[in-house]
Scaffold this active site. Structure first.
Site: not given
Ligand SMILES: *Cc1c(COP(=O)(O)O)cnc(C)c1O
Length: 380
Positions: A48, A100, A172, A197
């Site tokens: 962890r 998001y 982000d 992503k």
């Molecule tokens: C998908 C996404 C998230 C969240 O990520 P997860 O891995 O699904 O928790 C946050 N910000 C953006 C811009 C995203 O496309």
């Protein structure tokens, strides 16, 4: 001299294994690590707290971001949540109004408990940003390009506004990845990713990553990541690091295909509007050209009156109707019904997300096939 991005992405963690001389770092699934001496804290102790693959992934992405270090988490949402742990009670957060959907859901739910207040603002508008980022603001959470409307905000200018009021700036960076945009080099304190992503790029794991400018803040967030238990799993970290090796090539190629598709869409009379920062008609084009290395793989579009977006996405053959982005496979999404369904209709109206908007994530298929697919789906 620091080596090129492609070299650093490919070579990250290679040849680091000392047990078998494996070129590719092996996956350590063990939850416990043997100590030589009970009184001496080893680098790896309990999974962890840290595991070798998670550590390699975080170092590799932090290197690309130009950060002091990084923390790989179980999801992108866990990465954003990690930033909230240290905020003083009653702190004020300012967030992009078209962030998001899951980010808004998280901030709203946490704010409801009274821990902090949150204000959403169109941070791509310098006047609105200046008005929103006032004294008492502790954290600015910026998404650029925003998603799905792909508005571009000036990271350097917003960092200056945030720092002038004693706030930190987190960007982000999911939509572009450190290959196309490096927020920390532009003045941000944190760059946050959903590694689900672009970084992994193959749509077969979920993960997140926070890169931190300052070493003392990094240590504090590492403490929290262990305390709350949000560190990434060993196998997911392995997949994300494997994906990272081809990220520079994928991100560039997908951006080029997206530019070709957006240009084609902009010239088609069945399309009423195209959002793509690579088009000269996009209001953020000049800024995107300055702060990004390319324009990314996302395109949003609105159809001409009389065309039903739900019919069009049903007629796609290659573009798959699914809510993610940044993978090698092309996806289509209706944000109001899918990725941004967690927002209230009022919040969507404010962020300019009509029910008819279609978002495309352009993958690595042959671009001629992708254009043919859109062309025939529009024909019905
Ligand atoms: C998908 C996404 C998230 C969240 O990520 P997860 O891995 O699904 O928790 C946050 N910000 C953006 C811009 C995203 O496309």
């Amino acid at each position: 001299m620091s080596k090129g991005l492609r070299t650093r992405a490919i070579r990250a963690g290679l040849n680091s294994d000392r047990n078998s001389n494996a070129v590719i770092p092996p996956i350590a699934l063990s939850s416990a690590f043997r100590r030589e001496d009970p009184a001496v804290q080893p680098q790896f102790d309990y999974a962890r707290t840290n595991n070798p693959g998670r550590c390699l992934l975080a170092e590799a992405v932090a290197d690309l971001e130009g950060a002091a270090g990084g923390i790989a988490t179980v999801s992108g949402m866990a990465a954003i949540d990690l930033l909230l742990h240290d905020l003083a009670h009653g702190a004020r957060i300012v967030c992009s109004h078209d962030a998001y959907g899951g980010t808004r859901r998280l901030l709203d739910a946490r704010a409801l408990g009274g821990r902090f207040t949150v204000q959403y603002a169109d941070l791509s508008d310098p006047d609105i940003a200046r008005e929103a980022i006032t004294a008492g603001t502790r954290l600015v959470l910026l998404e650029t390009p925003s998603n799905p409307r792909l508005r571009i905000s000036d990271i350097t200018a917003i960092a200056a506004l945030a720092h002038a009021t004693g706030a930190e700036l987190a960007v982000d960076n999911t939509v572009l990845s450190p290959v196309l945009q490096r927020p920390i080099e532009l003045g941000a304190d944190y760059s946050v990713q959903s590694t689900t992503k672009l970084i992994n790029g193959h749509s077969d794991m979920v993960g997140g990553l926070v890169c931190v400018r300052d070493a003392a803040r990094l240590e504090r967030l590492q403490w929290w990541a262990n305390c709350a238990g949000v560190g990434a799993a060993a196998f997911d970290s392995y997949l994300a690091l494997r994906g990272l090796r081809t990220l520079p090539l994928r991100a560039q190629a997908q951006s080029q295909s997206a530019l070709d598709i957006a240009t084609w869409l902009a010239g088609d009379e069945r399309i009423a509007h195209v959002d793509y920062p690579g088009l000269h008609s996009h209001p953020g084009h000049a800024l995107a050209a300055r702060q990004q290395a390319a324009f990314g793989q996302l395109i949003s579009l609105e159809l001409a009156p009389g065309l039903d977006p739900r019919e069009v996405v049903r007629h796609f053959d290659i573009f798959t109707l699914a809510q993610s982005l940044g993978g090698v496979e092309s996806l289509a999404n209706i944000p109001a019904l899918m990725t941004h369904a967690a927002m209230t209709p009022e919040a969507r109206a404010e962020a300019g997300i009509p029910d008819t908007l279609i978002r495309l994530s352009v993958g690595l298929e042959s671009v001629e096939d992708l254009i043919d697919d859109i062309d025939s789906a529009l024909a019905g």
